[in-house]
Structures are given as structure tokens and as C-alpha cells.
Design a protein around this motif. Structure first.
Motif: not given
Ligand SMILES: Nc1ncnc2c1ncn2[C@@H]1O[C@H](COP(=O)(O)OP(=O)(O)OP(=O)(O)O)[C@@H](O)[C@H]1O
Ligand SMILES: [Mg+2]
Lengths: 334, 255, 258
Positions: B18-20, B42-48, B89-91, B167-169
Motif C-alpha cells: 500500500s506504500q506509494n 526512505g524517500g525512494g532514491k535507491s528504489v528509483l 550499491f548502498q551496501e 548509491d551514496e559513494p
């Protein structure tokens, strides 16, 4: 860093190699003694009942494994069994094959009893002589029906025997007892003559032996008879006739059949018992006659004949058809 | 589509249950530029970013890369597109089963026919660039978070891809190494003129090297432009976000 | 009529089992499919063969030997009542080659390597290493699943034949050396009653078990979700599912073979 380590390829290779060595070793161990891997020739045999005979069931001669069953299949409502026999094992064409049971597990195997024929069974040929294996289930059921019938017969006899007959039978037995005692005395009296009787018997046996040898060699008319195919045919015919007779008996046809089914049996039996009594009386009277009889050679032969009959009867028991049991029972009574 | 445009995102939507998360993203990323995406955690940057390389499939929308809509491609065609990409990747996502040098060399080993010696030489050079020469034969589990990050960076750069996603170098790095990494990114970008997309919370550092900045808010790109323009943005959310950095010269920042 | 699409969205245990079964079958077929496509990752396969096969050797040797020894003792006291001690060798050999060798080996490898596969792939999933492979335009099935399936398929029979052998040796040690069964009877009855097919069927079974355990472990690991906890769950589930599947498959294969 990498210098002192074995590469994965090498380690895997070593383990796989060990695996292969074990596999080959075990395969070799098993197949070295296995029949199927050796060269052999096939023989075939029809069995009435191949129950318990599977591919790889052993085939033995004199307890030595000389082959294995290759396959079992149904052919014309009989089991057609294909055997593989080791190369170099020669089997006379008149050999007999039999199903036998072995060991605690009740494993079935095939035993070949070699014949005497000079002709050797060739590849793909058929072993014709099959010794019927007694099927235990069938045998037991037959024995039990026979026993039942026997029981019935006894019961009928019991019903048949009145007080009068009973006393006479009792008397007969008593008579026989006295006869035995007397017989003992006779033997005592005639020790010498009995000795000579045994010597005579010995001679007779020797003669018999000679006859048998002659027969074997095909000499004389008896020998010819044994070797003659016609005899075999005759015997076969006789057997057929016998079979139909016994069938008739069961159906109550014919004289014997009637006897079995008929009330008049009781009457006849009654007479027989009476005759028996008379006979024993007669024996009792004829003291000297028995002594004479004992000396007589023909008695010996008669006895032997009777023994043979008895043996046949016993053999017949293993053939086990209800009729033949009945027949045997009757032959004992009469 | 514009010839300068490397990546064009059109009306991209993505929900998790349900989370947009992405709520109609529209963005054009130009060839040969460093584009920095900022936005709250948590705003969706990695998802984008994962959508750009088709690790995630959008619920709706198009992603055009060099004139192809990758949301319509099959896996095999996608792999052709992916060969143009590098990603940090972020991790870090280093392969645990390989040591550092093998991790860095991995893309070369799989996609080129270079001789082993050359591959090792290139990998060691990249490790030196991120300040990790001499760590080649350690396993990832023996590294700190920041070291992993730098190894991941070396791996993303090793075969000079056309588009590199970071992702966040510079997260988890101390200020000095952080600067080295920023310089490295800027230097390589200027040398090879490749397209870089960077997610970062290091506003100060990124605004120094970025050609364009995009701000992601509530699943939408609410601001896009040169760092100078974004600094002066009139958008309330952008203002508030930049104010929080408390850096002089930024909107709302301390003067 | 049931709409299959709506069925796919129902998260009921039954549909979930179906989904997993289908997923595993798909994973198996695609791993085979990629096995035949270049480039062949022989070094990956060898690495997995080492991990699944060579490193399981110790545990397989120990379980195999002790199983054979226990079998010898058990059957000895049973058979002695019938005076059939000579059959102990045959019983040990038949049990090992047909049943216990393949099944115990597979269960041990499931416990040792299957769980490790699930944990490793699970960790790769939650730390985005699988994503990293995808980003590098490399097929994770080909790189991660295919080598493991192939390695299990080839190494399980190797481990099984070794287990068979040490089991028989263990049975021989206990039966002949300890309990004093006539060695000739022990060996000869064994050779008489064990056929090549017994060994080969056992090896075929173990190869199938190898596929089962590797596919289940790979599937469970590959589709792990939920961080470290998810990895633990996948690992446990993969061992349970693989063990149960091996036993069920054993029944089916055995009834097909013998
Ligand atoms: N695989 C997923 N399944 C469900 N929800 C997800 C998944 N990935 C991300 N999310 C959700 O999407 C939202 C955005 O996540 P994302 O990782 O893009 O944040 P972010 O902008 O990268 O944050 P950060 O700066 O902390 O890295 C989060 O609320 C997260 O809960
Ligand atoms: Mg993120």
C-alpha cells in the motif's frame, strides 16, 4: 597465499578417482563370480508352475551352480523359463529338471538331475523332463480332503459294525495274536530251514541283480521292453486309461465307482469281515501249512511283490490325487 | 528523444503493497553529466536507481535509455543494456566468496578477454585510486564498511561503463577519504565524460562536483537544475531540506 | 471456473506450496538450460564440487562406517536366532548399496552443504550480491544455481559409493572381526546376493537426491527475504524440505526401480 593449497580441481579429482576405484572394485568383485557376465548358452524349459523362480535364480547340478535363470515368461499358460548355462557344462538331453527350495529364506532354485543320454543339449534346446514339484498348498488341501474321506469311510465302517461283528473282529485279533505266538514257535523249530531260506533269498537277489544288469544292457526281452518306445507308449496309454477310470470312479460310474458310492459296499465289507474271520480260523487250524509256506521260495517273491506294491502306494501318496488316496486306502483294506 | 539525453524517465510509479514509493517521476539525465539525486532518507532514491537498471520493475511508466524503453525489454535484451552500466550499491554488495582483487576484477573477467596479468594490473590500479592498494588479498568480511564502499566503487569503475550509478559513494567515509573519493569521481568523469548518477546526502560535497541536482520528494522530482539554481530554489520543501544542512551559502543556511 | 490469476494472488498454504513446487521446477530446468550455454563456468563447478563433495567426505565416512557397523550388530542378533549369521554380510551390503548409502549420504550432505547453500545464497540475496550480478549483466541462475546443481548431481554418487564401501567395511569389521561370523560366508553371500544393479540403482538414486537437495537449497536461498532472520528461516526450511523430499523421492524411485 595460494601457493600451499591444493586447487579445488585436484581435490575433486582425487575424491572422484577414489569413488571410481571403489565402484570398479565392487563391480568387479560382484561380476567376477556372477554368471551373467560369463559366457554361456541358453536352454529352455516349460514349467507348470514357476512360482518363486525369478531371473537370476540359480541353476544347480549336484549342488554346484552352473547357471542362472535369465527370464521367465508366460507361454500358452505355462511358464517358459530361459536358463543361461555356463560354457563348458554339458547337459545330457534326457536330464530332468526340478524346482527345489533352499535355506531359511525359502529361496527357490532349479536342480538339474543329469540323465545318461550321450546326446548333449545344444544352445536353445528344451529340457523336456520336468519333475513335478509338489505344490505344498495343493498337497495339503488334498491330504486334508483325503483324510476327511478316510475319516468318513472309517465312520461308515463303524456304523456298519454291529456288536456281533465287533466281537468277531476282537476274536480275529486274538486269533492273530495266538498265530504270532505260534509263528514264533515255528521259527524256533525251523531255525535251520529259515537260515537256508535266507541263503536262497540271497541267491534270488543275485539273480535279480543279474537280470537288472541284463535289462540295463538291453539284453533279454525285459531289456528290450525297457528300451522299446512302444512300451512307453503303452504305459502312457495305460496311464491315460487309469486317469479316465479314476475320473469315472469319482463320478460314480462303473463298478468301482458304484462300489464307492453304493450301499452294497457295506454289505460286501460285512462279508469280507466274516471271510477274514473264517480265514484266520483256517490259518489257526493249518499249523503245518504255514511252516511249509515259510520254506517256500515263492512266498519270498510274493512278499517282495507286496512290499513293492506298498511302496508304490506310498509313492502314490506324493502324487496325491484324492482318488488315488482313496484307492490306496481301499487296497489296504481289501 | 533528445540526443543529449542518456536516461529519460516518464511517469514512473512504484508501490510496495500500500506504500506509494514512486509517484509519477519525470526526469531527464543528460549524457556526460554528473546528476546528483537528493531527498530524505526512505524517500525512494535507491528504489528509483534500481529501476534505472531494471532490478525493479515499475508498476507503470517508461524508462528510456539511449532511445530504448527498458521496461519493455526481455531479460536477454536487458543484459545488453546493462553492460553499459556500472553500479555501486548502498551496501557495496561485494561478493563474500571472493577476495578484494577478484571482486574488482570480476566484471573484466566476465566481460572481456583481457589476459589475466592485465586484469590484475587494472584492478590493482583501481584499488590504488580508492586508496586500498595492498588490500587486494583480503576478504570482504575483513574490511570496514568504508573500505567495502571503496572496493565497490573500484568495481563499478573498472570497465569504464557509459553510465555509472552511485548509491551514496561517500557515506561511511571520514572527511578526508570522502574528499579523495569526490576528487576521484570528478577526475574520472572529466577524463572519460561518462554519465554519472549519484545519490548522496553529502550536500556540500556533491554540490561541488554535480552538473545537475534533482530533488526527490513524496515520490516526485520536485526540483531539477544546476547546483546554483537549486541552491536558490523557491520551492518550500527544497528550502527546508537545504536549510537543515546548515551550510553557509545555501537557501536558509547560516550566512 | 477458477481464475488462475486470482488463484496466484491468494496466499493460502496450498497455493504457496504449489508456487514453491513450480518455482523449484523452473529453477531446476533453467539451471539445466544454462548449463548447456556458453560460457561454461567449469571453475565454478569445481569449486562447488569441492565444497559439496570433498568437504562432506568426513561426515559421510563417519556416518557410512557406523551405519554399516550398527547394521551388522542388529542383523547379527536377529539372524542368529535362525542360524543365518552368514547372511549378515549380504544384508549389510544390500542395505548400504540400495538404501542407506544413498539416503544417509544425501541427508548428511543436505545438513552440511544444503544448509550452507541456502544460507550463502540467502545472504547474497539480502546483501544485494545477487542484484550486483544482475547489474553486471550476468545470469545469477547460471552463476549460482547451475554449478551447485551440477556439482551435487555428480558428487552425490561419488560420496555414496564411498559411503557404501566404508559401510560394508564397517559391517565386515564388526561382523567378522568382532562377532566372529565366518568370513567366507560373509563375503560369499554378499557377493551372491548383491547385484550390480543394486549398486547402480543406489547411485542413480543419490544423483536424483543431489538434484533435489541442491535445487531446494538454491531456491530457498535465492528467494530469501527479510534480512538475517530471513536467511535463518530459508536455511531451516531448505533442510527440512530437502530431507522430506529426499525420503519421499526415495520411496518413489525405489518402487520404480525394484
Ligand atoms: N524491496 C522492498 N520491499 C518493500 N518495500 C521496499 C523495498 N525496497 C524499498 N522499500 C521501501 O521503499 C521506501 C524507499 O526506500 P529506498 O531504499 O529507496 O529509500 P532511500 O531513499 O534510498 O533511503 P536512504 O537514503 O536511507 O537510502 C522505503 O520506505 C522502503 O520501506
Ligand atoms: Mg538508499
Amino acid at each position: 597465499m595460494k601457493i600451499n593449497r591444493l586447487s579445488p580441481e585436484l581435490k575433486v579429482g582425487i575424491v572422484v578417482l577414489i569413488g571410481f576405484i571403489i565402484l570398479f572394485y565392487m563391480s568387479f568383485k560382484i561380476s567376477k563370480f556372477g554368471i551373467l557376465s560369463e559366457k554361456g548358452y541358453e536352454l529352455q524349459v516349460y514349467l507348470e508352475n514357476a512360482n518363486g523362480i525369478d531371473p537370476k535364480s540359480p541353476v544347480l547340478i549336484a549342488g554346484v551352480e552352473i547357471g542362472r535363470v535369465k527370464k521367465v515368461k508366460l507361454d500358452n499358460f505355462k511358464a517358459l523359463v530361459t536358463l543361461i548355462i555356463k560354457e563348458g557344462v554339458q547337459i545330457p538331453s534326457d536330464s530332468t529338471i526340478a524346482i527345489k527350495t533352499q535355506g531359511v529364506l525359502g529361496d527357490k532354485y532349479l536342480e538339474i538331475i543329469p540323465g545318461n543320454d550321450k546326446k548333449i543339449l545344444a544352445k536353445g534346446e528344451m529340457i523336456k523332463n520336468v519333475k513335478a514339484a509338489p505344490d505344498f498348498d495343493e498337497m495339503f488341501s488334498e491330504v486334508s480332503t483325503a483324510a476327511k474321506k478316510f475319516g468318513n469311510t472309517i465312520g461308515e465302517f463303524q456304523g456298519l459294525l454291529g456288536d456281533k461283528e465287533k466281537t468277531s473282529i476282537k476274536k480275529s485279533i486274538e486269533n492273530i495274536q495266538t498265530i504270532t505266538v505260534e509263528f514264533k514257535d515255528i521259527i524256533k523249530e525251523n531255525k535251520q530251514s529259515i537260515n537256508s531260506m535266507i541263503t536262497n533269498a540271497d541267491d534270488t537277489l543275485k539273480g535279480l541283480k543279474k537280470i537288472v544288469n541284463d535289462v540295463e544292457a538291453g539284453k533279454g526281452s525285459l531289456g528290450m521292453l525297457v528300451k522299446d518306445d512302444r512300451l512307453y507308449m503303452d504305459a502312457k496309454e495305460t496311464m491315460g486309461a487309469l486317469k479316465s477310470i479314476s475320473k469315472d470312479i469319482e463320478e460314480g460310474k462303473g463298478l468301482l465307482g458304484k462300489l464307492v458310492k453304493d450301499d452294497s459296499l457295506y454289505n460286501d465289507a460285512k462279508d469280507t469281515v466274516k471271510n477274514l474271520k473264517d480265514l484266520t480260523d483256517g490259518i489257526k487250524k493249518g499249523d503245518g501249512t504255514l511252516g511249509k509256506l515259510a520254506k517256500d521260495e515263492s512266498l519270498y517273491i510274493e512278499t517282495e511283490k507286496a512290499m513293492k506294491k506298498l511302496q508304490k502306494g506310498a509313492d502314490g501318496l506324493s502324487e496325491m490325487t484324492p482318488i488315488s488316496i482313496l484307492g490306496t486306502i481301499f487296497s489296504f483294506i481289501f | 528523444m533528445d540526443k543529449d539525453t542518456a536516461i529519460k524517465i516518464v511517469d514512473l510509479y512504484k508501490n510496495f503493497g500500500s506504500q506509494n514509493v514512486l509517484n509519477g517521476i519525470n526526469l531527464e539525465i543528460k549524457h556526460g553529466e554528473i546528476t546528483v539525486i537528493i531527498g530524505k532518507s526512505g524517500g525512494g532514491k535507491s528504489v528509483l536507481m534500481k529501476h534505472l537498471i531494471s532490478l525493479l520493475k515499475p508498476d507503470m511508466g517508461e524508462i528510456w535509455i539511449d532511445g530504448v524503453d527498458i521496461t519493455k525489454l526481455k531479460e536477454r535484451e536487458l543484459n545488453e543494456v546493462r553492460k553499459k552500466f556500472g553500479m555501486l550499491f548502498q551496501e557495496a554488495a561485494l561478493f563474500d566468496s571472493m577476495n578484494v582483487i577478484d571482486n574488482v576484477a570480476f566484471p573484466l573477467r566476465e566481460h572481456t578477454k583481457l589476459p589475466e596479468k592485465e586484469i590484475i594490473r587494472l584492478a590493482e590500479e583501481k584499488l590504488k585510486n580508492v586508496g586500498l592498494s595492498g588490500f587486494g588479498y583480503k576478504m570482504p568480511s575483513e574490511l570496514s564498511g568504508g573500505m567495502k564502499k571503496r572496493v565497490g566503487l573500484a568495481r563499478a569503475l573498472i570497465n569504464d561503463p557509459d553510465i555509472i550509478l552511485f548509491d551514496e559513494p561517500t557515506s561511511a567515509l571520514d572527511p578526508i577519504i570522502s574528499l579523495t573519493i569526490l576528487d576521484l569521481i570528478k577526475e574520472t568523469q572529466e577524463r572519460f565524460k561518462k554519465t554519472y548518477v549519484i545519490i548522496s546526502h553529502d550536500i556540500l560535497g556533491m554540490f561541488r562536483i554535480a552538473h545537475k541536482v534533482a530533488m526527490l520528494y513524496n515520490g516526485k522530482i520536485i526540483e531539477y537544475g544546476t547546483p546554483e539554481n537549486v541552491k536558490k530554489s523557491e520551492n518550500e520543501e527544497v528550502k527546508e531540506f537545504l536549510k537543515a544542512t546548515g551550510i553557509p551559502g545555501f537557501v536558509g543556511g547560516v550566512l | 471456473m477458477i481464475n488462475l490469476f486470482s488463484l496466484d494472488r491468494i496466499y493460502h498454504p496450498a497455493t504457496s506450496v504449489l508456487r514453491q513446487l513450480g518455482g523449484m521446477a523452473l529453477m531446476f530446468f533453467s539451471s539445466i538450460f544454462y548449463a548447456f550455454r556458453r560460457p561454461w563456468k567449469l571453475n565454478y563447478i569445481f569449486k562447488q564440487m569441492e565444497f559439496i563433495g570433498v568437504k562432506s567426505l568426513g561426515v559421510v565416512l563417519i556416518t557410512g562406517t557406523f551405519t554399516g557397523m550398527v547394521l551388522a550388530i542388529q542383523t547379527y542378533y536377529g539372524f542368529r536366532k535362525f542360524g543365518a549369521e552368514g547372511l549378515v554380510g549380504a544384508t549389510v551390503a544390500l542395505s548400504m548399496t540400495r538404501e542407506l548409502g544413498p539416503v544417509l549420504t544425501s541427508l548428511m550432505v543436505t545438513g552440511r552443504a544444503g544448509s550452507a547453500i541456502a544460507a550463502e545464497l540467502g545472504t547474497m540475496r539480502v546483501t544485494e550480491q545477487i542484484d550486483a550480478l544482475i547489474v553486471m549483466a550476468l545470469n545469477p541462475i547460471k552463476y549460482l544455481v547451475t554449478p551447485r546443481v551440477i556439482a551435487s548431481f555428480f558428487m552425490l554418487p561419488v560420496l555414496t559409493i564411498i559411503s557404501d564401501f566404508v559401510g560394508i567395511v564397517g559391517g565386515w569389521l564388526v561382523g567378522v572381526k568382532l562377532l566372529g561370523i565366518n568370513e567366507g560366508a560373509f563375503i560369499n553371500k554378499m557377493i551372491k546376493y548383491v547385484d550390480l544393479e543394486d549398486i547402480y540403482d543406489g547411485l542413480i538414486k543419490s544423483a536424483c537426491f543431489g538434484i533435489i537437495l541442491s535445487v531446494v537449497a538454491c531456491y530457498k536461498g535465492f528467494y530469501t527475504a527479510g534480512g538475517a532472520e530471513g536467511v535463518g528461516r530459508s536455511t531451516t526450511e531448505s533442510v527440512v524440505i530437502a530431507s522430506v523430499s529426499i525420503l519421499v523421492a526415495d520411496y518413489i524411485l525405489t518402487s520404480l526401480m525394484f
